[in-house]
Design a protein around this motif. Sequence first.
Motif, mmCIF file in Angstrom:
data_model
loop_
_atom_site.group_PDB
_atom_site.id
_atom_site.type_symbol
_atom_site.label_atom_id
_atom_site.label_comp_id
_atom_site.label_asym_id
_atom_site.label_seq_id
_atom_site.Cartn_x
_atom_site.Cartn_y
_atom_site.Cartn_z
ATOM 1 N N VAL A 30 0.859 -1.189 0.000
ATOM 2 C CA VAL A 30 0.000 0.000 0.000
ATOM 3 C C VAL A 30 0.893 1.237 0.000
ATOM 4 N N SER A 31 0.563 2.184 -0.870
ATOM 5 C CA SER A 31 1.384 3.396 -0.983
ATOM 6 C C SER A 31 1.344 4.207 0.305
ATOM 7 N N SER A 32 2.518 4.646 0.738
ATOM 8 C CA SER A 32 2.575 5.437 1.967
ATOM 9 C C SER A 32 1.981 6.836 1.774
ATOM 10 N N SER A 33 1.542 7.146 0.530
ATOM 11 C CA SER A 33 0.803 8.406 0.340
ATOM 12 C C SER A 33 -0.528 8.350 1.103
ATOM 13 N N LEU A 34 -0.985 7.135 1.456
ATOM 14 C CA LEU A 34 -2.237 6.992 2.217
ATOM 15 C C LEU A 34 -1.991 6.978 3.732
ATOM 16 N N ASP A 35 -0.716 6.995 4.107
ATOM 17 C CA ASP A 35 -0.356 6.987 5.532
ATOM 18 C C ASP A 35 -0.345 8.435 6.042
ATOM 19 N N SER A 36 -1.542 9.001 6.085
ATOM 20 C CA SER A 36 -1.639 10.430 6.411
ATOM 21 C C SER A 36 -2.987 10.727 7.058
ATOM 22 N N ASP A 37 -2.996 11.684 7.975
ATOM 23 C CA ASP A 37 -4.245 12.103 8.611
ATOM 24 C C ASP A 37 -5.169 12.793 7.618
ATOM 25 N N ASP A 38 -4.583 13.310 6.526
ATOM 26 C CA ASP A 38 -5.395 14.014 5.525
ATOM 27 C C ASP A 38 -6.243 13.059 4.695
ATOM 28 N N VAL A 39 -5.809 11.803 4.609
ATOM 29 C CA VAL A 39 -6.529 10.827 3.787
ATOM 30 C C VAL A 39 -7.559 10.121 4.674
ATOM 31 N N PRO A 40 -8.842 10.115 4.265
ATOM 32 C CA PRO A 40 -9.839 9.430 5.097
ATOM 33 C C PRO A 40 -9.489 7.943 5.289
ATOM 34 N N GLU A 41 -9.701 7.484 6.511
ATOM 35 C CA GLU A 41 -9.450 6.081 6.854
ATOM 36 C C GLU A 41 -10.186 5.146 5.890
ATOM 37 N N ARG A 42 -11.355 5.572 5.485
ATOM 38 C CA ARG A 42 -12.221 4.811 4.581
ATOM 39 C C ARG A 42 -11.508 4.530 3.250
ATOM 40 N N VAL A 43 -10.740 5.513 2.781
ATOM 41 C CA VAL A 43 -10.030 5.368 1.504
ATOM 42 C C VAL A 43 -8.922 4.309 1.634
ATOM 43 N N LEU A 44 -8.226 4.358 2.769
ATOM 44 C CA LEU A 44 -7.203 3.326 3.017
ATOM 45 C C LEU A 44 -7.866 1.949 3.072
ATOM 46 N N ASP A 45 -9.012 1.864 3.760
ATOM 47 C CA ASP A 45 -9.723 0.590 3.850
ATOM 48 C C ASP A 45 -10.141 0.091 2.464
ATOM 49 N N PHE A 46 -10.563 1.013 1.613
ATOM 50 C CA PHE A 46 -10.993 0.640 0.269
ATOM 51 C C PHE A 46 -9.828 0.065 -0.540
ATOM 52 N N VAL A 47 -8.666 0.699 -0.438
ATOM 53 C CA VAL A 47 -7.488 0.212 -1.166
ATOM 54 C C VAL A 47 -7.052 -1.150 -0.603
ATOM 55 N N THR A 48 -7.048 -1.268 0.730
ATOM 56 C CA THR A 48 -6.693 -2.546 1.361
ATOM 57 C C THR A 48 -7.678 -3.638 0.925
ATOM 58 N N TYR A 49 -8.949 -3.264 0.853
ATOM 59 C CA TYR A 49 -9.990 -4.212 0.426
ATOM 60 C C TYR A 49 -9.764 -4.653 -1.018
ATOM 61 N N HIS A 50 -9.520 -3.677 -1.902
ATOM 62 C CA HIS A 50 -9.287 -3.973 -3.320
ATOM 63 C C HIS A 50 -8.136 -4.980 -3.477
ATOM 64 N N GLU A 51 -7.025 -4.698 -2.818
ATOM 65 C CA GLU A 51 -5.854 -5.585 -2.957
ATOM 66 C C GLU A 51 -6.118 -6.957 -2.322
ATOM 67 N N SER A 52 -6.879 -6.979 -1.228
ATOM 68 C CA SER A 52 -7.197 -8.254 -0.579
ATOM 69 C C SER A 52 -8.096 -9.126 -1.454
ATOM 70 N N LEU A 53 -8.896 -8.472 -2.301
ATOM 71 C CA LEU A 53 -9.740 -9.241 -3.221
ATOM 72 C C LEU A 53 -8.878 -10.014 -4.215
ATOM 73 N N HIS A 54 -7.720 -9.440 -4.580
ATOM 74 C CA HIS A 54 -6.792 -10.173 -5.460
ATOM 75 C C HIS A 54 -6.253 -11.402 -4.732
ATOM 76 N N LEU A 55 -6.002 -11.265 -3.421
ATOM 77 C CA LEU A 55 -5.536 -12.415 -2.638
ATOM 78 C C LEU A 55 -6.626 -13.483 -2.587
ATOM 79 N N ARG A 56 -7.878 -13.038 -2.404
ATOM 80 C CA ARG A 56 -9.001 -13.981 -2.334
ATOM 81 C C ARG A 56 -9.060 -14.842 -3.587
#
Length: 243
Positions: free
Chosen positions: A163-189
């Motif tokens: 996951v890009s550390s550009s999302l490791d920021s208070d400015d980025v909504p937690e929801r957006v990080l969750d969405f990216v984590t979810y998207h990539e986890s679907l590839h694992l699934r």
Amino acid sequence: MKEDERLFRLIKEAGSRYRHPVISARFEKFKDFKVTWNRTGKERSYKVSDYMSDSPDAALYEFLDTLISRNSGNKKGYGPEYLDWVSSDGFVLSKRPVYLERSRNITMSTTGTRRDIGESLDRLLGSGLLVDTDIDNSFFTWTAMPGFTKVGSCNAMFRVVTVSSSLDSDDVPERVLDFVTYHESLHLRRGYRPGRRAHDLAFRESERAFPGWEECEKYLLKMRREQREKMKRRGQSPVPAGV
Ligand SMILES: [Zn+2]
């Protein structure tokens, strides 16, 4: 080396089936799982990813057979011996450390400075969007450099999500990080699926199970656009976009 001799023997055998002359072959320490070749007239020399160097003969032969068949203009799929071998927990567990060691631009940690990918996974598991088996035998990490155009990636063979550390920021909504984590986890699934489309209709359907996916995509598009403009102002050329 002994492994190279075995590789050459098996690839010659596959080559003779397709009248595809192979004059040399050896294993190479590529970071990614890949094969390259050189052509001299009709003859070819191959370099094969060393992740296959200790595979059983049957799995290696099947892989080489598909490779040569495709290089001879056929559309042969990957066989079960090969797919079972590279999808086995043993393969992933023994090769992943090598892949991670060869990877640059990763922190090897889920803990960022402001956000934690582990907490993101907990929220996704808690809400039922993901189940434990989706992320079984997997490895999540932040990138070291904050890429903006590619916010996440998944290597389904080694079960590594970055996951890009550009999302490791208070400015980025937690929801957006969750969405990216979810998207990539679907590839694992879905697991390792060589030669098949990653973002097909079924994938997009699963992705849309994420509440507010549209807003998250919009946010990421805006983030990329702003970054592109910032880079343009600085005179840097933009990097192609992608998730
Ligand atoms: Zn994707």
